[in-house]
Write a protein that holds these residues in place. Structure first.
Motif, short mmCIF file in Angstrom:
data_model
loop_
_atom_site.label_atom_id
_atom_site.label_comp_id
_atom_site.label_asym_id
_atom_site.label_seq_id
_atom_site.Cartn_x
_atom_site.Cartn_y
_atom_site.Cartn_z
N ALA A 152 -24.42 -0.22 -21.75
CA ALA A 152 -24.77 -1.26 -22.73
C ALA A 152 -23.81 -1.32 -23.90
N PRO A 153 -22.63 -1.84 -23.74
CA PRO A 153 -22.03 -2.30 -22.49
C PRO A 153 -21.47 -1.12 -21.70
N ASP A 154 -21.33 -1.36 -20.40
CA ASP A 154 -20.79 -0.31 -19.53
C ASP A 154 -19.35 0.01 -19.93
N ARG A 155 -19.08 1.30 -20.03
CA ARG A 155 -17.72 1.78 -20.34
C ARG A 155 -17.38 2.87 -19.33
N TYR A 156 -16.13 2.89 -18.92
CA TYR A 156 -15.68 3.80 -17.87
C TYR A 156 -14.47 4.60 -18.32
N GLU A 157 -14.32 5.76 -17.71
CA GLU A 157 -13.12 6.57 -17.86
C GLU A 157 -12.38 6.56 -16.53
N TYR A 158 -11.11 6.84 -16.59
CA TYR A 158 -10.28 6.93 -15.39
C TYR A 158 -9.74 8.35 -15.34
N LEU A 159 -10.21 9.11 -14.35
CA LEU A 159 -9.86 10.52 -14.25
C LEU A 159 -9.11 10.80 -12.96
N SER A 200 -5.08 -3.26 -15.44
CA SER A 200 -6.29 -3.38 -14.61
C SER A 200 -5.95 -3.34 -13.12
N GLU A 201 -4.91 -4.07 -12.74
CA GLU A 201 -4.48 -4.09 -11.33
C GLU A 201 -4.02 -2.71 -10.87
N ARG A 202 -3.23 -2.03 -11.69
CA ARG A 202 -2.71 -0.72 -11.32
C ARG A 202 -3.83 0.31 -11.24
N LEU A 203 -4.78 0.28 -12.18
CA LEU A 203 -5.90 1.22 -12.13
C LEU A 203 -6.73 1.01 -10.87
N LYS A 204 -7.00 -0.25 -10.54
CA LYS A 204 -7.77 -0.54 -9.31
C LYS A 204 -7.05 -0.02 -8.08
N GLY A 205 -5.73 -0.19 -8.03
CA GLY A 205 -4.96 0.30 -6.90
C GLY A 205 -4.99 1.82 -6.79
N LEU A 206 -4.92 2.50 -7.92
CA LEU A 206 -4.96 3.96 -7.91
C LEU A 206 -6.35 4.48 -7.53
N ILE A 207 -7.37 3.73 -7.89
CA ILE A 207 -8.74 4.10 -7.47
C ILE A 207 -8.86 3.92 -5.95
N ARG A 208 -8.38 2.78 -5.43
CA ARG A 208 -8.43 2.54 -3.98
C ARG A 208 -7.67 3.62 -3.21
N ALA A 209 -6.57 4.09 -3.79
CA ALA A 209 -5.75 5.11 -3.12
C ALA A 209 -6.36 6.52 -3.25
N GLY A 210 -7.42 6.64 -4.05
CA GLY A 210 -8.05 7.94 -4.22
C GLY A 210 -7.36 8.84 -5.23
N ILE A 211 -6.48 8.25 -6.04
CA ILE A 211 -5.72 9.00 -7.05
C ILE A 211 -6.56 9.16 -8.33
N LEU A 212 -7.31 8.13 -8.65
CA LEU A 212 -8.19 8.13 -9.82
C LEU A 212 -9.63 7.90 -9.39
N GLU A 213 -10.55 8.37 -10.21
CA GLU A 213 -11.96 8.00 -10.07
C GLU A 213 -12.38 7.33 -11.38
N ARG A 214 -13.48 6.59 -11.33
CA ARG A 214 -13.89 5.76 -12.47
C ARG A 214 -15.36 6.02 -12.82
N PRO A 215 -15.67 7.16 -13.44
CA PRO A 215 -17.06 7.41 -13.82
C PRO A 215 -17.44 6.65 -15.10
N LYS A 216 -18.70 6.26 -15.18
CA LYS A 216 -19.21 5.58 -16.36
C LYS A 216 -19.50 6.64 -17.43
N TYR A 217 -19.09 6.37 -18.67
CA TYR A 217 -19.39 7.30 -19.74
C TYR A 217 -20.36 6.72 -20.76
N ARG A 218 -20.64 5.39 -20.66
CA ARG A 218 -21.57 4.77 -21.59
C ARG A 218 -22.13 3.50 -20.97
#
Length: 109
Positions: A74-81, A54-72
């Motif tokens: 109730a409950p919310d589910r996300y992909e890391y691209l 979780s920490e590493r994914l958040k860091g990569l999102i902040r750095a602009g390396i990954l994005e986190r779109p919602k794919y579903r």
């Protein structure tokens, strides 16, 4: 070159190198390139704890390396691209892997 230009270049180099200071980041980028995009899949494939992932994914999102779109919802589910910025790291990752395989020793000399 001016001192300011050298300082600016050094700062940009440090930023680039810091992306790979954590070996998990490198592995996450590599697995993302192979099509892994969901949290549980990263965790299963990498054998990493949920907290660290979780920490590493958040860091990569902040750095602009990954994005986190919602794919579903109730409950919310996300992909890391991988973003374009993240995909641009793949040749660097390949070079690091080649260097590691050629030069990195399994233990102290």
């Amino acid at each position: 070159q001016t001192r300011q230009a050298i300082t600016s270049r050094r700062a940009r180099t440090c930023t680039a190198v810091n992306i790979f200071k954590n070996s998990w980041d490198l592995e996450i980028v590599a697995h993302g390139a192979l099509g892994v995009c969901r949290f549980d899949d990263f965790q299963r494939n990498l054998g990493i704890s949920r907290k660290v992932l979780s920490e590493r994914l958040k860091g990569l999102i902040r750095a602009g390396i990954l994005e986190r779109p919602k794919y579903r919802s109730a409950p919310d589910r996300y992909e890391y691209l991988l973003t374009d910025k993240g995909r641009d790291l793949l040749p660097i990752h390949a070079a690091i892997v080649r260097w590691r395989e050629r030069w990195a020793q399994s233990g102290p000399d």
